[in-house]
Design a protein around this motif. Structure first.
Motif, PDB file in Angstrom:
ATOM      1  N   ASP A 135      12.189   8.980   6.349  1.00 49.26           N
ATOM      2  CA  ASP A 135      12.086   7.975   5.271  1.00 49.26           C
ATOM      3  C   ASP A 135      10.794   8.130   4.468  1.00 49.26           C
ATOM      4  O   ASP A 135      10.451   7.279   3.650  1.00 49.26           O
ATOM      5  N   GLY A 136      10.046   9.202   4.727  1.00 46.93           N
ATOM      6  CA  GLY A 136       8.847   9.472   3.933  1.00 46.93           C
ATOM      7  C   GLY A 136       7.582   8.871   4.518  1.00 46.93           C
ATOM      8  O   GLY A 136       6.478   9.145   4.040  1.00 46.93           O
ATOM      9  N   SER A 137       7.703   8.056   5.571  1.00 49.82           N
ATOM     10  CA  SER A 137       6.500   7.435   6.142  1.00 49.82           C
ATOM     11  C   SER A 137       5.830   8.381   7.149  1.00 49.82           C
ATOM     12  O   SER A 137       6.363   9.444   7.475  1.00 49.82           O
ATOM     13  N   VAL A 138       4.661   7.968   7.636  1.00 51.85           N
ATOM     14  CA  VAL A 138       3.880   8.791   8.567  1.00 51.85           C
ATOM     15  C   VAL A 138       4.259   8.453  10.007  1.00 51.85           C
ATOM     16  O   VAL A 138       4.244   7.283  10.396  1.00 51.85           O
ATOM     17  N   SER A 139       4.579   9.467  10.775  1.00 54.31           N
ATOM     18  CA  SER A 139       4.898   9.259  12.184  1.00 54.31           C
ATOM     19  C   SER A 139       3.716   8.618  12.912  1.00 54.31           C
ATOM     20  O   SER A 139       2.556   8.958  12.666  1.00 54.31           O
ATOM     21  N   LYS A 140       4.021   7.681  13.811  1.00 55.93           N
ATOM     22  CA  LYS A 140       2.958   7.016  14.567  1.00 55.93           C
ATOM     23  C   LYS A 140       2.489   7.860  15.751  1.00 55.93           C
ATOM     24  O   LYS A 140       1.524   7.527  16.422  1.00 55.93           O
ATOM     25  N   LYS A 141       3.225   8.943  16.010  1.00 60.00           N
ATOM     26  CA  LYS A 141       2.829   9.812  17.128  1.00 60.00           C
ATOM     27  C   LYS A 141       1.413  10.330  16.932  1.00 60.00           C
ATOM     28  O   LYS A 141       1.032  10.683  15.827  1.00 60.00           O
ATOM     29  N   ARG A 142       0.680  10.405  18.019  1.00 64.96           N
ATOM     30  CA  ARG A 142      -0.660  10.967  17.950  1.00 64.96           C
ATOM     31  C   ARG A 142      -0.576  12.461  17.681  1.00 64.96           C
ATOM     32  O   ARG A 142      -1.380  13.021  16.950  1.00 64.96           O
ATOM     33  N   SER A 143       0.420  13.094  18.303  1.00 63.39           N
ATOM     34  CA  SER A 143       0.490  14.555  18.210  1.00 63.39           C
ATOM     35  C   SER A 143       1.931  15.000  17.974  1.00 63.39           C
ATOM     36  O   SER A 143       2.864  14.412  18.513  1.00 63.39           O
ATOM     37  N   ILE A 144       2.088  16.031  17.179  1.00 63.70           N
ATOM     38  CA  ILE A 144       3.391  16.642  16.991  1.00 63.70           C
ATOM     39  C   ILE A 144       3.490  17.875  17.899  1.00 63.70           C
ATOM     40  O   ILE A 144       4.490  18.120  18.553  1.00 63.70           O
ATOM     41  N   ALA A 145       2.398  18.610  17.959  1.00 63.22           N
ATOM     42  CA  ALA A 145       2.384  19.865  18.725  1.00 63.22           C
ATOM     43  C   ALA A 145       2.397  19.628  20.240  1.00 63.22           C
ATOM     44  O   ALA A 145       2.859  20.466  21.004  1.00 63.22           O
ATOM     45  N   GLY A 146       1.896  18.479  20.671  1.00 61.79           N
ATOM     46  CA  GLY A 146       1.850  18.185  22.102  1.00 61.79           C
ATOM     47  C   GLY A 146       0.569  18.675  22.754  1.00 61.79           C
ATOM     48  O   GLY A 146      -0.262  19.340  22.127  1.00 61.79           O
ATOM     49  N   LYS A 147       0.435  18.303  24.050  1.00 57.61           N
ATOM     50  CA  LYS A 147      -0.816  18.641  24.745  1.00 57.61           C
ATOM     51  C   LYS A 147      -0.769  20.023  25.358  1.00 57.61           C
ATOM     52  O   LYS A 147       0.277  20.466  25.824  1.00 57.61           O
ATOM     53  N   SER A 148      -1.884  20.689  25.372  1.00 53.21           N
ATOM     54  CA  SER A 148      -2.036  21.923  26.149  1.00 53.21           C
ATOM     55  C   SER A 148      -3.532  22.092  26.432  1.00 53.21           C
ATOM     56  O   SER A 148      -4.257  21.114  26.387  1.00 53.21           O
ATOM     57  N   PHE A 149      -3.980  23.280  26.662  1.00 53.56           N
ATOM     58  CA  PHE A 149      -5.397  23.556  26.965  1.00 53.56           C
ATOM     59  C   PHE A 149      -5.849  22.867  28.252  1.00 53.56           C
ATOM     60  O   PHE A 149      -6.686  21.957  28.240  1.00 53.56           O
ATOM     61  N   LYS A 150      -5.252  23.334  29.350  1.00 48.75           N
ATOM     62  CA  LYS A 150      -5.612  22.817  30.677  1.00 48.75           C
ATOM     63  C   LYS A 150      -7.068  23.088  31.022  1.00 48.75           C
ATOM     64  O   LYS A 150      -7.685  22.349  31.771  1.00 48.75           O
ATOM     65  N   THR A 151      -7.561  24.204  30.483  1.00 46.93           N
ATOM     66  CA  THR A 151      -8.964  24.551  30.724  1.00 46.93           C
ATOM     67  C   THR A 151      -9.632  24.784  29.379  1.00 46.93           C
ATOM     68  O   THR A 151      -8.958  24.861  28.351  1.00 46.93           O
TER      69      THR A 151
END
Ligand code: BLA
Length: 291
Positions: free
Chosen positions: A264-280
């Motif tokens: 609908d053209g609005s901004v997603s409330k999600k913090r991240s689209i790519a998701g978490k990584s970088f364990k170290t």
């Protein structure tokens, strides 16, 4: 009323006193109205400071100490240079509950340190030993989003630990060292005269402000419990990330981060689209990105 422990008070006092030794601070009139922020409940103390200086567009700090709300303590202190300088952004963010402490302490780069090798060499190489020292004491905080990583430098301290007094002392010492490192960079920085380069610095700072004004993890807490929806929005856009609405007006969050656009053209409330990584820690000893 039980008085809350002012957990980050001395961090803010140190920063202001130390900055005064390096430069001449003056108030930012546009930010005057944030001097006496009150929380919705009466058990939370909110402290703010804001200054400018010949090379500093904005040095601002927010601290929150709550007796209620589970006893949270927050520090959000940042320093942004004027666009005539390409200095990194000093960034200290700490969120502490009786159980856990979440910390980001960094000199966030204005430019990508992988693509712009000269930027990395100029501002970060000499700080690698300092970063190595603290990365042992304040170990990598495990998985983090790719979106955040792109705003971090090779010397970032990203850590999470079970709250305790001795780690808090280590954190204070890291804060002191990183703040002093930023101040030294500022002392040495020469004013850019080329209008194209000044504009580039301005635009880079605007992108950063736009990201943080939209996605800062603190915004939710400010909205829900501390100052209410309207004031929280005002604090985020016109105090914490002051400049987001006036340094540049032709770019919105979705222009910079179109992957957050919903149908609908609005901004997603999600913090991240790519998701978490970088364990170290994704940088090696020489500060090269290795992920
Ligand atoms: C958590 N704050 C976090 C996390 C990061 C940061 C990386 C871990 C969760 C996550 O990956 O989102 C901080 N992220 C940053 C910073 C940058 C970034 C500094 O991308 C810079 C580019 N934090 C605050 C303030 C509050 C606050 C003012 O700065 C509260 C008023 C709270 N931070 C807060 C809370 C969490 C958090 C509650 C944990 C909850 C959560 O993950 O949503």
């Amino acid at each position: 009323m039980e008085a809350p422990i002012m957990m980050f008070d001395r961090f803010v006092r140190f920063a202001v006193e130390r900055a005064k030794l390096h430069t001449s601070l003056s108030p930012v009139p546009a930010l005057d109205k944030f001097r006496n922020l009150k929380s919705k409940d009466e058990k939370t103390v909110i402290g703010t400071v804001s200054y400018q200086a010949p090379k500093i567009r904005l040095l601002r700090g927010l601290s929150i100490d709550a007796v209620g709300s589970g006893g949270i303590h927050v520090l959000d202190l940042a320093v942004f240079s004027k666009p005539e300088f390409d200095l990194p952004i000093f960034c200290a963010n700490c969120f502490t509950t009786p159980r856990i402490s979440i910390v980001v302490l960094d000199l966030n780069p204005l430019y990508n340190t992988v693509e712009q090798r000269d930027y990395k060499d100029k501002y970060y190489n000499h700080l690698l030993p300092l970063s190595q020292k603290y990365s042992k004491l304040l170990p990598w905080g495990q998985e983090i989003t790719s979106e955040s990583i792109q705003f971090f430098s090779p010397v970032v301290i990203w850590t999470k630990y079970a709250s305790n007094a001795s780690q808090h002392e280590v954190l204070y010492s890291a804060f002191v060292d990183y703040f002093e490192a930023w101040m030294k960079m500022m002392d040495e920085a020469n004013e850019e005269k080329d209008p194209a380069k000044i504009l580039r610095n301005r635009n880079a700072q605007h992108l950063y402000l736009t990201w943080r004004a939209q996605k800062d993890p603190g915004a939710q807490i400010l909205k829900k419990s501390l100052v209410g929806e309207h004031t929280a929005e005002d604090v985020v856009r016109n105090f914490l990330f002051y400049g987001v609405d006036c340094m540049r007006q032709d770019k919105t969050f979705l222009d910079y981060f179109p992957e957050y656009q919903l149908e609908d053209g609005s901004v997603s409330k999600k913090r991240s689209i790519a998701g978490k990584s970088f364990k170290t820690r994704p940088w090696d000893q020489n500060g090269n990105f290795i992920a």
